[in-house]
Motif scaffolding. Structure first.
Motif, PDB file in Angstrom:
ATOM      1  N   MET A 218       0.812  -1.214   0.000  1.00 58.05           N
ATOM      2  CA  MET A 218       0.000   0.000   0.000  1.00 58.05           C
ATOM      3  C   MET A 218       0.849   1.270   0.000  1.00 58.05           C
ATOM      4  N   TYR A 221       0.921   2.529  -3.405  1.00 57.03           N
ATOM      5  CA  TYR A 221      -0.353   3.001  -3.958  1.00 57.03           C
ATOM      6  C   TYR A 221      -0.331   4.521  -4.078  1.00 57.03           C
ATOM      7  N   LEU A 228      -3.346  -2.025  -8.356  1.00 53.29           N
ATOM      8  CA  LEU A 228      -1.941  -2.400  -8.184  1.00 53.29           C
ATOM      9  C   LEU A 228      -1.886  -3.918  -8.127  1.00 53.29           C
ATOM     10  N   TYR A 240      -4.611  -4.971  -5.309  1.00 53.71           N
ATOM     11  CA  TYR A 240      -4.931  -3.892  -4.373  1.00 53.71           C
ATOM     12  C   TYR A 240      -5.690  -2.799  -5.113  1.00 53.71           C
ATOM     13  N   LYS A 242      -8.554   0.755  -4.125  1.00 50.73           N
ATOM     14  CA  LYS A 242      -8.886   1.657  -3.012  1.00 50.73           C
ATOM     15  C   LYS A 242      -9.755   0.958  -1.965  1.00 50.73           C
ATOM     16  N   HIS A 245      -8.601  -5.694  -1.301  1.00 53.12           N
ATOM     17  CA  HIS A 245      -7.362  -6.344  -1.753  1.00 53.12           C
ATOM     18  C   HIS A 245      -7.446  -7.833  -1.438  1.00 53.12           C
TER      19      HIS A 245
END
Length: 326
Positions: A218, A221, A228, A240, A242, A245
């Motif tokens: 993260m 990110y 991701l 991942y 927002k 994940h």
């Protein structure tokens, strides 16, 4: 080429891979080599087309037999080569690939400079880029000028045309003057991408974390990122967004050559989302797409060379039906 659907335009290098005819030996010990088309962005374009999608490749090849051969391979696989340029002063890049016993690779490159490094901003097919719903690229095209400026310009054009920007790091440390320079340039365009894919090795290079923890992931990110992806070889991938994940497993295969597995994975993902980006907000559907993509990557490792082993959809669906996650 598929007659309808959104265009995935891939920018960067295309080259000749020389793969040893036997695994587990050094380049010096190899009795012979199999010639195969390669270059991650070109592999992704062909992966998309082979799965029935619409793909284009933009880059520069040498005005030589290898360059003409590579352009022909793009066309034979249904990829639009209208964005390909030829350089009569530089050769098409070559890479000798060592296959270890486990199918993993080491590279030795011949580019000093090769044609792909010499693409200029004024040589870009801007109209082709503007047609793309997804614009995909790596980091090798950031290594030197003028290709670096061409890369930046192409991203600007694609972004202005509302394309989704897809970034696969594709780290090749031997091509950079230092690891520090590689990291600096790789991160210089990080915040521009909508989708970023990193391998487990690249993740450790960028973060220093070999555990691949969610917390460290993260930290990579950025606010505008939609997805991701962290690929884990035969263990599948982590994803991942927002809002969620998780991890999606792959299938167990006997690897022969891992060249192109990541490109098959990315091509499958882009093919599945180009006409319906809402998948990126729907975890259940995204997991299904990533499962499909993992299987595409796994199939690619079962044969030598990237492009010859990129699967077609029926092959993937047949495996998907009876497969269990490893």
């Amino acid at each position: 080429m598929a007659s309808d659907g959104g265009l995935v335009a891939c920018f960067g290098e295309m080259l000749i891979d020389f793969v040893p005819t036997v695994s587990g030996v050094s380049l010096a010990e190899a009795p012979g080599f199999l010639k195969a088309a390669g270059g991650a962005p070109a592999n992704v374009a062909i992966a998309v087309a082979r799965l029935g999608g619409k793909a284009a490749f933009l880059g520069k090849l040498g005005e030589d037999e290898f360059g003409r051969m590579l352009a022909a391979i793009l066309r034979e696989n249904g990829v639009d080569d209208g964005g390909v340029r030829f350089d009569d002063g530089a050769r098409t890049a070559l890479a000798f690939v060592t296959l270890r016993g486990d199918g993993e690779r080491e590279f030795m490159f011949y580019r000093n400079p090769s044609a792909d490094m010499l693409l200029r901003p004024d040589e870009l097919d801007v109209d082709l880029i503007k047609k793309a719903k997804i614009f995909h690229y790596g980091s090798i095209s950031l290594i030197s000028e003028p290709c670096r400026s061409a890369h930046m310009r192409a991203m600007d054009v694609a972004k202005a045309a509302n394309a989704l920007l897809s970034y696969d790091i594709n780290l090749r440390l031997p091509l950079w003057s230092s690891p520090e320079e590689a990291k600096t340039w790789i991160m210089s365009i990080w915040d521009r991408a909508d989708i970023i894919k990193v391998s487990d090795v690249e993740f450790e290079f960028l973060t220093g974390d070999s555990t691949m923890s969610d917390e460290t992931a993260m930290s990579l990110y950025h606010p505008n990122l939609k997805l991701l992806l962290l690929t884990l070889g035969d263990q599948g991938c982590k994803y991942y967004t927002k809002n969620f994940h998780g991890t999606v497993g792959s299938i167990s295969v006997k690897p022969v050559d891992t060249t192109g597995a990541g490109d098959a994975f990315v091509g499958a993902l882009l093919r599945k989302i180009v006409d319906d980006q809402s998948v990126l907000q729907d975890e259940k559907r995204l997991r299904e797409v990533l499962r499909f993509s993992n299987i595409c990557g796994a199939i690619t490792t079962t044969k030598k060379g990237a492009i010859p082993s990129l699967p077609k959809e029926p092959e993937v669906l047949a495996l998907l039906k009876g497969a269990k996650e490893c």
